[in-house]
Write an enzyme that holds these catalytic residues in place. Sequence first.
Site: not given
Ligand code: ADP
Length: 540
Positions: A181, A327, A437, A442
């Site tokens: 991640t 994940e 918040k 929210w």
């Molecule tokens: P990180 O941001 O920690 O690198 P990832 O690359 O796994 O993690 O990204 C996943 C996160 O990206 C999701 O949990 C969500 O918050 C955000 N995300 C992914 N696709 C979308 C989307 N279409 N709209 C909004 N948020 C998104």
Amino acid sequence: MKGLMMDYPLTLVTIFERVGKLFPKVEVASRMADRSIHHYTYGDFYRRTKKLANALKRAGIKKGDRVATLMWNHYGHLEAYFGIPLAEGVLHTLNLRLHPDDIAYIINHAEDKILIVDDVLLPLYQQFADKVKLEKVVVFPLTGKKHEGPFIDYEDFIGPESEEYEYPQFDENDAAGMCYTSGTTGRPKGVLYSHRAIVLHTFGLGLGANFGVTQKDVMSPIVPMFHVNAWGIPFLGVMIGAKQVFPGPYLDPESLMDLFIKEKVTFTAGVPTLWLGLLQVLEKNPDKAEQLRGLRLAVGGAAAPEAMIRAYDKLGMTIIHAWGMTETTPLGTVSILKSYMEDLPEDKKYEYRAKQGLPVPFVEVRAVDDSGKEVPWDGKTMGELQVRGPWIAASYFKLEGSSDKWTEDGWFRTEDVVTIDEEGYIKIVDRIKDVIKSGGEWISSVELENALMGHPAVVEAAVVAVPHPKWQERPVAVVVLKEEYRGKVTEEELKEFLKPKFAKWWLPDRIIFVEEIPKTSTGKFMKRAIREQLKDLKLD
Ligand code: ADP
């Protein structure tokens, strides 16, 4: 009574063999370091990948050993995507946008044995070389020039090997790939993909009900192969035998437009910032945009602003909004209208398309409130999105059973705050830590951002929480204006623009114009850095 069917393992071997036998004439195109476009066929890919698997075996790779890649999107990375798992290794893609210290931490944590690195990325490797222990470094010639330095050149590594490869016995639950991640939420953690998960995910991705791609498509994953398997698109291209087009290191909008036109791309995928940039260039070049009519662009990683979906429609191109995370391999939801929604009023249809969409088959979803109770599917009540399914991680590497990211009843906690509507469409409202918040209520930063990005003068907008003496937190926006509007559009004007769309207490206390918004290694707004920049801002 048991069904009388063969117990046939779901592995990458079958996908790989199929492309070699059925689609050897189909092309794979890659932009090289000198900007030229390299072409070869799946037949070449098939032979070279088996050589790579043999070379890795000869180099001592044993079942489960991690082989890392530090590479852009191109045919060499595609060979590694298959060659490493076929050699029983685990393909460990490294995110080249991370800080060198983080890359070193990840390599050491994963205990990588071999690294395959693009020659153009050797300077990056040098920045952490003394912090990692690798048995071998193989250099891929993205410049087209043989590596003469201290490491082994990729072509020399695979060159002497046989084009025949004897497949070992695989269990479908064997690990095939690994990705950490990005650490947006703490230290990077390793997700370990099995053959079975990747195969099932590839089926899910390829369903007509999702991205609707076929063998006749020309697929161009712009989303990096170094993070979450480029959303699994390279695996899908190989499974269905569709031509693939890789951008190499050139991700600027002009280069992408040129590549898409030259290689007749019909389907692509990337984060919204990429497509916002491309949009500006297309709007300035209507003749070129005309040549790309019909292009489908999958968008994920961050929310696709509704204004962007509308703007691409005007150009005859279609945005497909999807959600996922490291994940979840990553595909979790896709926003496709249901058959009976086609006659809805335009605005309503865009509202659905701008949501993150419906869970894809075999991904189960629920939204849960603070007390652990499922919230109703009313499109209003917010809850944390939790998921489960055959391509959702069950644990992090070396942290088995010790994370609070899984609930007691076996669901994965995404830390995304969502609403789910009566039709089952999911809308990401925020990440748990980014939601604002204010006075016990929210406010969704994402909704304010999308609305601001709907203003014709705005290129990008990010909204963060700033501490407030009375309300605890208040929203503040940072906005990048299009060049021609700079100095002409005022904070007041943008506030007026937002007014009809939100309750009064949702409106940002300040809207600040900036040249650039800091982004994470995967192209998302880096909210932590924005909050840091605004730390001296006093609100009253
Ligand atoms: P990180 O941001 O920690 O690198 P990832 O690359 O796994 O993690 O990204 C996943 C996160 O990206 C999701 O949990 C969500 O918050 C955000 N995300 C992914 N696709 C979308 C989307 N279409 N709209 C909004 N948020 C998104």
